[in-house]
Design an enzyme around this catalytic site. Structure first.
Site, PDB file in Angstrom:
ATOM      1  N   ASP A 128     -11.533   2.101   6.615  1.00  0.00           N
ATOM      2  CA  ASP A 128     -10.461   1.141   7.103  1.00  0.00           C
ATOM      3  C   ASP A 128     -11.362  -0.640   7.463  1.00  0.00           C
ATOM      4  OD1 ASP A 128      -8.239   2.208   7.231  1.00  0.00           O
ATOM      5  OD2 ASP A 128      -8.613   3.087   9.259  1.00  0.00           O
TER       6      ASP A 128
ATOM      7  N   GLU B 287      -4.620   0.494   0.891  1.00  0.00           N
ATOM      8  CA  GLU B 287      -5.163   1.360   1.514  1.00  0.00           C
ATOM      9  C   GLU B 287      -4.821   2.624   1.275  1.00  0.00           C
ATOM     10  OE1 GLU B 287      -9.570   2.026   2.706  1.00  0.00           O
ATOM     11  OE2 GLU B 287      -8.091   0.262   2.286  1.00  0.00           O
TER      12      GLU B 287
ATOM     13  N   GLU C 200     -10.368  10.478  -2.220  1.00  0.00           N
ATOM     14  CA  GLU C 200      -8.729   9.908  -2.951  1.00  0.00           C
ATOM     15  C   GLU C 200      -9.013   9.847  -4.363  1.00  0.00           C
ATOM     16  OE1 GLU C 200      -8.792   8.565   1.222  1.00  0.00           O
ATOM     17  OE2 GLU C 200      -8.745   6.971   0.174  1.00  0.00           O
TER      18      GLU C 200
END
Length: 510
Positions: free
Chosen positions: A492, A307, A338
């Site tokens: 998450d 992750e 990201e």
């Protein structure tokens, strides 16, 4: 599930005919409407093939209701499910406050924003917070001055309405896994007394991971439309910062790997590499090598999901991508910031784009995902890389990109991730269609390179599927919470849920 048209002269001619037909038939529709036939415009829209986005084919149901019903019908667990998952290695206690309110309490005035790779003062904090608030983007930074950070942390803990939560990607992913009673979860990370008290009872923490004091991270949240001076947030999000040496050094990694021998997990989930960045290039350079050596000791045959989180150092991301980490993991999870930064660090597609504007373009996202798997993944069976899966999430939609032949149940997996994002952002256990809205495009291009395919999303089967080479893409919309209660940990939860609903279709030589 999906319809597609490859661009050609025949299609262009068809589009021109449809436009001409639309003009004529819509004119007729207006006449019929005022003549007492209000239902005819929808009939004409269906005849000429133009989408009617306000209604669905299921009577008077909203698109949000149609998509929610489809999720409930189509999301099913795989035939083979994980029974043991090991998660590491960043864990902390999150102190969540309203960002603008805390900065005002610190006697800081609004002004212009500026990004700082490392925060060294309250002014750096103010400028970086404004920089990301203006964009509605999530970010995370290391605060290098311990004393100044502790003074800000005290102010945050005393701020009215401040709340404490389980924090750190690994701990949050572990918490989500623990909502499945048949799944045993091992968590390794710096677990202090407060965090240990807040963790789900189903989570196993090795004694070596327990420490005397907790690590605290400050989460500065803001709402969509919130204003501070000249800055207005386009969407709700958060800014995270800490002075966290234990997580920054990934000090629990070796303990984590050593504990796997006794635990025998079927899946390993890693996170926390972004925390190294704040330690300085000399320290992270050496520690990254040690981390890769430790990960290499994970038994072969166990898939590893990584992750990712917010980073600013292109050299650090390049090392993770090209030389060190990506080749030894089988799956990654990441958001739009990201993804673009990864392409910029590796000089990939659309690297010249400074930032996304609004909802990230599906075609550009697809180009970058394809490039990552083709350049750094296992699209060639003779490749030494193990990377075969990427779970991408942004506010309006999610995409799962996988190399063919390795992962199953990915349509259900991408829908499950979107469903949990839609419910959890509103603080609910299930989606409430009155509190969410559809923002994803119902028509889009699969690529801005070649081949370019025009795709449309059917709300009754809300997964668009397309292929490039031996890579398959699954896209589903997110029903965006109108008034989100908490944005921290959504990524998450999305990745964890997607993994729960995924299965390996064949054993990979990881």
């Amino acid at each position: 599930m999906v319809t597609g048209e490859i661009y050609s002269s025949g299609v262009c001619g068809s589009i021109m005919w449809r436009k001409a037909s639309a003009a004529l038939l819509l004119a007729l529709a207006v006449g019929y409407f005022y003549g007492g036939r209000p239902e005819l415009p929808e009939q004409i829209l269906q005849f000429i093939g133009l989408p009617n986005f306000q209604t669905s084919s299921q009577g008077n149901k909203s698109l949000e209701q149609v998509i929610t019903d489809a999720w409930e019908a189509l999301i099913t667990l795989p035939s083979r499910q994980w029974s043991k998952v090991a998660v590491g290695v960043n864990a902390c206690v999150d102190v969540v406050v309203t960002g603008v309110g805390l900065l005002q309490a610190l006697a800081l005035d609004p002004g212009t924003g500026r990004d700082h790779e490392v925060l060294r003062s309250k002014e750096d904090l103010r400028e970086t917070f404004i920089h990301y608030m203006k964009r509605g983007a999530a970010a995370e930074r290391f605060f290098s001055d311990k004393e100044v950070f502790q003074s800000v942390a005290r102010a945050a803990a005393e701020y009215p309405g401040a709340k404490l939560y389980v924090g750190g990607n690994a701990a949050l992913i572990g918490q989500k896994f623990a909502t499945y009673p048949d799944l045993m979860v091992l968590l390794c990370g710096p677990v202090g007394p407060k965090l240990h008290e807040m963790l789900d009872e189903q989570i196993v923490v090795p004694p070596e991971s327990l420490q005397e004091a907790d690590e605290f991270h400050l989460i500065l949240e803001y709402k969509a439309g919130e204003q501070w001076g000249p800055t207005q947030a386009p969407q709700a999000n958060r800014f995270i910062f800490s002075h966290d040496v234990s997580n920054g050094e990934m000090s629990s990694l070796e303990t984590f790997v050593a504990s796997l021998e006794e635990f025998h997990p079927e899946l390993v989930v890693l996170s926390g590499f972004h925390m190294m960045e704040g330690q300085g290039r000399e320290l992270w350079g050496e520690r990254l090598k040690e981390a890769v050596a430790a990960i290499a000791d994970i038994p072969k045959g166990i898939p590893i999901h990584l992750e990712l989180a917010s980073m600013t150092d292109k050299d650090f991301m390049s090392r993770i991508m090209q030389e060190q980490v990506l080749p030894i993991v089988s799956s990654i999870g990441l958001n739009e910031q990201e993804l673009l930064f990864l392409s910029q660090a590796g000089e990939g597609p659309h690297a010249a784009l400074p930032a996304w504007k609004g909802i990230p373009d599906v075609g550009r996202v697809g180009d970058i995902l394809f490039w990552i798997l083709e350049r750094h993944g296992r699209t060639d069976p003779s490749s030494e890389s193990d990377l075969t899966r990427i779970h991408f999430h942004t506010l309006a939609y999610h995409v799962l990109a996988t190399v063919d032949g390795y992962w199953g149940n990915q349509a259900a997996a991408v829908m499950a991730g979107a469903r949990v994002a839609s419910s959890q952002a509103c603080g609910l256990q299930a989606v409430d269609v009155s509190k969410v809205e559809l923002k994803a495009p119902l028509e889009f291009l699969s690529s801005h390179l070649e081949p370019r395919e025009r795709l449309s999303l059917n709300p009754e089967e809300p997964v668009a599927v397309w292929r490039r080479g031996n890579i398959t893409f699954h896209l589903t919309p997110v029903l965006v919470c109108k008034r989100p209660l908490r944005t921290v940990g959504l990524g998450d939860a999305i990745s964890a849920e997607g993994l729960v609903y995924s299965e390996l279709t064949r054993q990979q030589p990881f």
